[in-house]
Design a protein around this motif. Structure first.
Motif, PDB file in Angstrom:
ATOM      1  N   VAL A 107       0.855  -1.196   0.000  1.00 13.28           N
ATOM      2  CA  VAL A 107       0.000   0.000   0.000  1.00 13.28           C
ATOM      3  C   VAL A 107       0.892   1.247   0.000  1.00 13.28           C
ATOM      4  O   VAL A 107       1.845   1.333   0.777  1.00 13.28           O
ATOM      5  CB  VAL A 107      -0.914   0.047   1.264  1.00 13.28           C
ATOM      6  N   HIS A 139      -3.824   3.698   8.493  1.00 17.65           N
ATOM      7  CA  HIS A 139      -4.551   2.434   8.326  1.00 17.65           C
ATOM      8  C   HIS A 139      -5.731   2.369   9.306  1.00 17.65           C
ATOM      9  O   HIS A 139      -6.859   2.044   8.918  1.00 17.65           O
ATOM     10  CB  HIS A 139      -3.571   1.272   8.558  1.00 17.65           C
ATOM     11  N   PHE A 149      -7.566  -1.609   3.908  1.00 17.35           N
ATOM     12  CA  PHE A 149      -6.342  -1.413   3.109  1.00 17.35           C
ATOM     13  C   PHE A 149      -6.453  -2.060   1.727  1.00 17.35           C
ATOM     14  O   PHE A 149      -5.797  -1.627   0.787  1.00 17.35           O
ATOM     15  CB  PHE A 149      -5.088  -1.863   3.874  1.00 17.35           C
ATOM     16  N   ARG A 152      -7.029   0.092  -1.182  1.00 15.17           N
ATOM     17  CA  ARG A 152      -5.930   0.952  -1.622  1.00 15.17           C
ATOM     18  C   ARG A 152      -4.855   0.192  -2.390  1.00 15.17           C
ATOM     19  O   ARG A 152      -3.762   0.710  -2.600  1.00 15.17           O
ATOM     20  CB  ARG A 152      -5.296   1.641  -0.406  1.00 15.17           C
ATOM     21  N   ILE A 153      -5.119  -1.035  -2.753  1.00 21.07           N
ATOM     22  CA  ILE A 153      -4.128  -1.818  -3.503  1.00 21.07           C
ATOM     23  C   ILE A 153      -4.484  -1.784  -4.999  1.00 21.07           C
ATOM     24  O   ILE A 153      -5.567  -1.347  -5.371  1.00 21.07           O
ATOM     25  CB  ILE A 153      -4.026  -3.279  -2.978  1.00 21.07           C
TER      26      ILE A 153
END
Ligand SMILES: [Zn+2]
Length: 173
Positions: A107, A139, A149, A152-153
């Protein structure tokens, strides 16, 4: 009783509510959360992850070099946090999450962030954080806004773990 919530639980997707008053009940919640975080060997834990949709999270990273130490002394508490002044410079690191067991993906996040929040005594503080601590705070702050998370990848990484996400949903349903 607080219990760990996993991917698929709708509470992880809700925008959490403001903590109206920091009192003994809040302090008990923090103490219970600290216990759970220790038990699961986490470095951060947000209230929605244990079933409470309130704007509160904890972190236990004092310094990067001390990340393996767990004590009450290095427990940081953030109530009704406001993040600002994110650095333009970002870095990338593999993240994991207690609510997404077995998943670790890269991330990108700002290297530094300023946080204004209430502490365990209900007192306002403002502090700038960097490195792993800043990452952990961002986070956890995502959690109280219903973001995980894995949002957000990269699309590619997300596709790659889709079967693992399905398995988590099924396992903890
Ligand atoms: Zn998490």
């Amino acid at each position: 009783m607080l219990s760990m919530r996993y991917f698929g639980d709708p509470i992880l997707r809700k925008r959490a509510k403001i903590v109206e008053k920091v009192d003994e009940e809040t302090r008990q919640i923090v103490a219970d959360m600290a216990e759970i975080m220790k038990q699961y060997r986490g470095i951060g834990l947000a209230a929605p992850q244990v079933g409470l949709s309130i704007r509160l999270f904890i972190s236990r990273i004092e310094k990067e070099s001390e990340e393996t130490k767990i004590s009450a002394d290095n427990l940081l508490v953030f109530i009704n946090p406001r993040l600002s002044e994110a650095s333009a410079k970002e870095d990338v690191m593999k993240e994991g999450c207690l609510s997404l067991p077995g998943i670790h993906e890269e991330v990108w996040r700002p290297e530094e962030i300023t946080v204004e929040a209430l502490d365990i005594h209900g007192k306002l503080f403002k502090k700038r954080f960097s490195g792993l601590q800043a990452r952990c705070i961002m986070h956890e702050n995502d959690h109280i806004n219903g973001t995980l998370f894995i949002d957000r990848i990269t699309m590619r990484a997300r596709t790659h773990i889709e079967h693992l996400l399905r398995a988590i949903k099924k396992k903890y349903k």
